[in-house]
Design an enzyme around this catalytic site. Structure first.
Site, PDB file in Angstrom:
ATOM      1  CB  ALA A 127      -1.031  -0.015   1.230  1.00  0.00           C
ATOM      2  N   GLY A 167       0.488  -4.970   0.989  1.00  0.00           N
ATOM      3  CA  GLY A 167      -0.794  -5.062   0.125  1.00  0.00           C
ATOM      4  C   GLY A 167      -0.533  -5.746  -1.110  1.00  0.00           C
ATOM      5  CD  GLU A 193      -2.247  -7.790   3.083  1.00  0.00           C
ATOM      6  OE1 GLU A 193      -2.079  -6.407   2.746  1.00  0.00           O
ATOM      7  OE2 GLU A 193      -2.989  -7.990   4.066  1.00  0.00           O
ATOM      8  CD  GLU A 215       1.526  -5.574   5.853  1.00  0.00           C
ATOM      9  OE1 GLU A 215       2.250  -6.585   5.994  1.00  0.00           O
ATOM     10  OE2 GLU A 215       0.782  -5.566   5.023  1.00  0.00           O
TER      11      GLU A 215
END
Ligand code: CO8
Length: 261
Positions: A67, A112, A115, A135
């Site tokens: 992200a 992300g 993911e 993270e």
């Protein structure tokens, strides 16, 4: 800044290729990218020419490095929850296409990005790919499904090791652990993903769709109900022209030509 779209989509034969196109930021996912990804994957799902969708990142340095930390750092808790739900929603968009989605992976596949790759049905990676859920190093937890899908793919112990240490694993380890389906040659992940797509495109399209649904939906059901669901889908295939063609072709010793109905 560039005027290039942040997500590209092109159809090559029966394969739709959707590319996250932010290579100067290692294809990091901000809200604009996630929105565009949802639109383009949905469009690829509706494209009658496309039987398989390949998801990739521009350049060879990263599939997606996570992200967008700059955008994320300024979010309020309510916005962060919405951001998480927006990213998680990509998994629903992928499943709603009813088509196999293959992630073609070069380079960093982090947070992300890892993911997103796990939302795809299959993953093909080049040997220099690196996977991680970093993270915790940012004081965050994986928020696009990582705490759930990683454990389902590699097992609880390995998932927790990756999530708690934030350390990256290389492509070979990811392959050995089942996170990656196929290892490609260097810089050939896209090519190999297309070859894998070709193997699937030979098969009955309705059956492929039902297989995706049976496995994905079945995984969230108790086994007994999932088996009932499988039997129901199995029964429905007997009403398809694809099934008549596939079984007929076998008995007549010829190659099937599936109408996709
Ligand atoms: N976000 C924003 N920008 C990024 C990101 C990112 N995740 N990753 C790289 N970039 C940018 C860099 O800032 C740099 O930009 P600039 O040139 O403007 O300075 C450019 O991309 C190139 O990156 P580097 O110069 O850092 O390249 P290196 O080769 O030196 O390093 C790394 C590559 C190791 C991949 C390094 O860039 C890195 O560590 N990136 C961050 C990786 C990371 O921590 N990802 C996880 C993010 S958190 C996340 O994904 C949570 C998802 C769930 C959200 C839940 C909802 C709240």
């Amino acid at each position: 800044m560039t005027d290039q779209p942040v997500v590209l989509r092109e159809t090559e034969g029966r394969i739709a290729v959707v590319t996250v196109n932010r290579p100067d930021k290692l294809n990091a996912l901000n809200r604009e990218v996630i929105g565009a990804l949802a639109r383009e994957i949905e469009a690829a799902g509706k494209d009658p020419e496309a039987g398989v969708i390949v998801l990739t990142g521009a350049g060879t340095k990263a599939f997606v490095a996570g992200a967008d930390i700059r955008e994320m750092a300024a979010l309020t808790p309510v916005e962060a929850r919405e951001f998480s739900r927006m990213g998680q929603g990509l998994g629903d968009v992928i499943d709603a296409t009813g088509k196999p989605v293959i992630a073609a992976i070069e380079g960093y596949t982090l947070g992300g990005g890892c993911e997103l790759a796990m939302m795809a049905h299959l993953r093909v990676a080049s040997p220099s790919a690196k996977f991680g859920q970093p993270e915790v190093g940012l004081g965050l937890i994986p928020g696009f499904g990582g705490t759930q899908r990683l454990a389902r793919l590699v097992g609880e112990g390995r998932a927790l090791e990756m999530i708690l240490t934030g350390k990256m694993i290389d492509a070979e380890t990811a392959h050995a652990w089942g996170l990656v389906n196929r290892l490609a040659r260097e810089r050939s992940a896209l090519e190999e993903a297309k070859a894998l797509a070709g193997e699937i495109l030979d098969k009955g399209p309705v059956a492929i769709r039902f297989c995706l649904e049976a496995v994905r939906t079945g995984l969230s059901m108790p086994l007994e109900e999932a088996l009932e669901f499988e039997a129901a889908l199995f029964g429905v295939t007997f009403a398809t022209e694809d099934m008549k063609e596939g079984t007929g072709a076998f008995l007549e010793k010829r190659r099937p030509s599936f109408p996709g109905r």
